[in-house]
Motif scaffolding. Structure first.
Motif, PDB file in Angstrom:
ATOM      1  N   VAL A  41       0.605  -1.697   0.204  1.00  0.00           N
ATOM      2  CA  VAL A  41       0.237  -0.474  -0.050  1.00  0.00           C
ATOM      3  C   VAL A  41       0.826   1.390  -0.286  1.00  0.00           C
ATOM      4  O   VAL A  41       0.242   2.007  -0.288  1.00  0.00           O
ATOM      5  N   ILE A  44       1.689   3.085  -3.303  1.00  0.00           N
ATOM      6  CA  ILE A  44       0.369   4.179  -3.820  1.00  0.00           C
ATOM      7  C   ILE A  44       1.055   5.681  -3.340  1.00  0.00           C
ATOM      8  O   ILE A  44       1.270   6.126  -4.955  1.00  0.00           O
ATOM      9  N   PRO A  87      -0.270  -2.979  -6.582  1.00  0.00           N
ATOM     10  CA  PRO A  87      -0.152  -1.067  -6.371  1.00  0.00           C
ATOM     11  C   PRO A  87      -0.341  -0.536  -7.636  1.00  0.00           C
ATOM     12  O   PRO A  87      -0.156   0.458  -8.011  1.00  0.00           O
ATOM     13  N   LYS A  90      -1.766  -0.747 -10.615  1.00  0.00           N
ATOM     14  CA  LYS A  90      -3.744  -1.501 -10.321  1.00  0.00           C
ATOM     15  C   LYS A  90      -3.775  -0.840 -12.061  1.00  0.00           C
ATOM     16  O   LYS A  90      -5.114  -0.191 -12.123  1.00  0.00           O
ATOM     17  N   LEU A 160      -7.300  -1.683  -1.743  1.00  0.00           N
ATOM     18  CA  LEU A 160      -6.330  -0.344  -2.354  1.00  0.00           C
ATOM     19  C   LEU A 160      -6.616   1.153  -3.570  1.00  0.00           C
ATOM     20  O   LEU A 160      -6.913   2.345  -3.159  1.00  0.00           O
TER      21      LEU A 160
END
Length: 179
Positions: A41, A44, A87, A90, A160
């Motif tokens: 995460v 990100i 992430p 994505k 996410l």
């Protein structure tokens, strides 16, 4: 931002937080799936603040270092094979217009990463408990495992999306107002 010192500093901070999460998998073995997710995460932030290329370089650095820092090598492998890079990619997957094609692409990526992680865990790391468990319980066990892992991965994907929105709408404006 184009300032190279900003990119390096942010990459260093994100890397250290990712490595902290990976190190904690040795202290809290129950969280061997959750902590690699949290480390992923963090990618990100660098992806949004700098760009995906820089986030991928940070991911490569944290992946290599996590192999040496992490006591739980299976958790490091989960981070490397699935939760760390997902992430970053994505946002590209979410640009696929056709929902069914986007869903199928994500499932293919998840299953490829999960099966690769299992193979590397058994063949390279020599952790064969999973293989022995399959032999005891039968081949249906592998399908149950993949079903559960796909549920975890789809939940991660959905989370996410919310974390990305939270970061862009709530956290990023607050951080920008402080400098």
């Amino acid at each position: 931002m184009d300032n190279i010192s900003y990119k390096v500093a942010l990459g260093g901070i994100i890397s250290s937080l990712c490595l902290l999460c990976m190190f904690l998998t040795g202290i809290f073995p129950v969280l061997y799936i959750t902590l690699p997710m949290i480390a992923g995460v963090l990618m990100i932030i660098i992806s949004v603040e700098v760009n995906s290329r820089w986030a991928f370089v940070t991911f490569i650095a944290t992946s290599l270092l996590s192999v040496f820092v992490t006591f739980d090598k299976e958790a490091a492998l989960l981070y490397i094979m699935l939760f760390g890079h997902y992430p970053i990619i994505k946002k590209y997957l979410d640009t696929i217009k056709i929902k069914l094609l986007r869903f199928i692409t994500k499932i293919i990526i998840f299953n490829t990463c999960i099966i690769s992680e299992i193979f590397i865990t058994i063949k390279v790391l020599g952790i064969s408990e999973f293989y022995e468990e399959i032999n005891k319980k039968g081949s249906i066990y592998i399908y149950e495992f993949l079903l559960i892992m796909n549920f975890i991965c789809l939940s991660y994907d959905y989370s996410l999306k919310g974390i990305f929105i939270l970061y862009n709408k709530k956290l990023k404006p607050r951080l920008r107002s402080n400098y």
